[in-house]
Scaffold this active site. Sequence first.
Site, short mmCIF file in Angstrom:
data_model
loop_
_atom_site.label_atom_id
_atom_site.label_comp_id
_atom_site.label_asym_id
_atom_site.label_seq_id
_atom_site.Cartn_x
_atom_site.Cartn_y
_atom_site.Cartn_z
N SER A 148 -56.02 6.17 28.23
CA SER A 148 -56.84 6.64 29.38
C SER A 148 -58.19 7.00 29.22
O SER A 148 -58.45 7.43 27.75
CB SER A 148 -56.18 7.93 29.81
OG SER A 148 -56.78 8.64 31.04
N TYR A 197 -61.88 4.70 34.17
CA TYR A 197 -62.41 5.30 35.31
C TYR A 197 -63.70 5.06 35.30
O TYR A 197 -64.76 5.21 34.58
CB TYR A 197 -62.17 6.78 35.60
CG TYR A 197 -60.84 7.14 35.78
CD1 TYR A 197 -60.07 6.77 36.86
CD2 TYR A 197 -59.93 7.98 34.82
CE1 TYR A 197 -58.69 7.13 37.23
CE2 TYR A 197 -58.65 8.21 34.96
CZ TYR A 197 -58.16 8.04 36.18
OH TYR A 197 -56.74 8.31 36.37
N THR A 257 -59.15 1.27 36.68
CA THR A 257 -58.37 2.26 37.96
C THR A 257 -59.39 2.15 39.18
O THR A 257 -60.38 2.82 39.02
CB THR A 257 -57.79 3.56 37.61
OG1 THR A 257 -57.04 3.47 36.64
CG2 THR A 257 -57.17 4.31 38.53
N LYS A 278 -56.04 -1.76 38.60
CA LYS A 278 -54.99 -1.07 38.86
C LYS A 278 -55.22 -0.25 40.09
O LYS A 278 -56.44 0.22 40.22
CB LYS A 278 -54.49 -0.10 37.50
CG LYS A 278 -53.23 0.98 37.67
CD LYS A 278 -53.29 1.73 36.54
CE LYS A 278 -52.10 2.64 36.68
NZ LYS A 278 -52.15 3.85 37.41
N HIS A 330 -50.56 5.16 42.01
CA HIS A 330 -51.13 6.16 41.33
C HIS A 330 -49.95 7.28 40.93
O HIS A 330 -50.10 8.26 40.65
CB HIS A 330 -52.33 7.01 41.62
CG HIS A 330 -53.22 7.25 40.38
ND1 HIS A 330 -54.21 6.41 39.74
CD2 HIS A 330 -53.36 8.50 39.73
CE1 HIS A 330 -54.63 7.16 38.94
NE2 HIS A 330 -54.28 8.22 38.69
#
Length: 397
Positions: free
Chosen positions: A132, A154, A180, A257, A281
């Site tokens: 992440s 992100y 994402t 995603k 999510h």
Amino acid sequence: MTDSPAQPGSVRGLAVDPEDWRVPEPAAPRCLDEVERAAAAVLPPDVWDFVAGGSGRERTLAANREAFDRVFVRPRVLRDVSGCATDATLLGRPVRMPVAVAPVAYQRLVHPEGEAATARAARAAGVPFTVSTLSSVPVEELTAVGGSVWFQLYWLREDGRSLDLARRAEDAGCEALMLTVDVPWMGRRLRDERNGFALPDHVRAAHLDAGAVSAAHRNAAQGSALAAHTGRAFSPALTWSHVAELRARTRLPLVIKGILDPEDALRAVELGVDAVVVSNHGGRQLDGALAGLDALADVVEAVGDRCEVLLDGGVRGGTDVLKALALGAVGVLVGRPPVWGLAADGERGVRRVLDLLAEELRDALGQAGCQDVAAAAELSVRTGHGRDGDRDRNRTR
């Protein structure tokens, strides 16, 4: 004749080695529900709420599981499954089963080794591990573990910083980049707001600068410190033009995603992405969003074989993986279960979660008459509630 009284170190007069008087170790978990209960028992309540909770009234969180409960498989019979195997490919690379560990933030919240332990377990299980942006361990340490590592991005408020992170992941040896796209800001996670949840000092977002991270550590009088932090860090202005720029800047396979609408999936394909992840999510963004499994077949139909389609959200066992494959996914992401394993028993706990998934998937494939993962795509399934809602899928494949 009266039995002699038992003496210390004896049972009914029989000598017993004192070493045999040991409390047995707890039995290994036999399903992921047991791993979940073990994690809930050891984590502080606010940390458990952060891991387990969803947004709003948590309707979408519940819907992710309910969707699997509405899908039933028609097994095929009289097929030789003596050599049943779970091997597959994801993004062109071989994996031991069609499963990847989903990106989950701040894993040092639940275990001191955090993402490093999860990455080692994923390597041992032969499945990809996704780092992440909000990992509490730097990507370079995680790729050094070996195995297949993907990086989840992100989009940050400064475009240049986002592209720098993508380049950093590529330089570190990541094998794919996953953008994402369903978090313009963090959803209203009421459990975290009620708890005034903030990160402890020893847990930090390893890929963001110290100034941005500090907001995540300050207890708010009302609300979640993490929501305040991401609100400052993430860009709500992310658009398809950014996807196009990222596609042009990276040589890595690009995964998007957070797709639920077939039109968005088609747009992603047009921009050259290699895969989309059908996901809400984990029920943590829009409460009331469609369950991923309910959206899956339409996305698969829209994109055909032009990109891979993966499913995220609600997978809790090998039969769930089978259902996703039958509805057209090439694989699934699992997020919370590895974190449960990490909390309960560190690296060994994550490995047990992944081993259980592999065992259950092999069993499900064989019971359904599938010699391999590819055969699962030919299964027929029935979905819906009641006679009017039922429908068969996959008969035409």
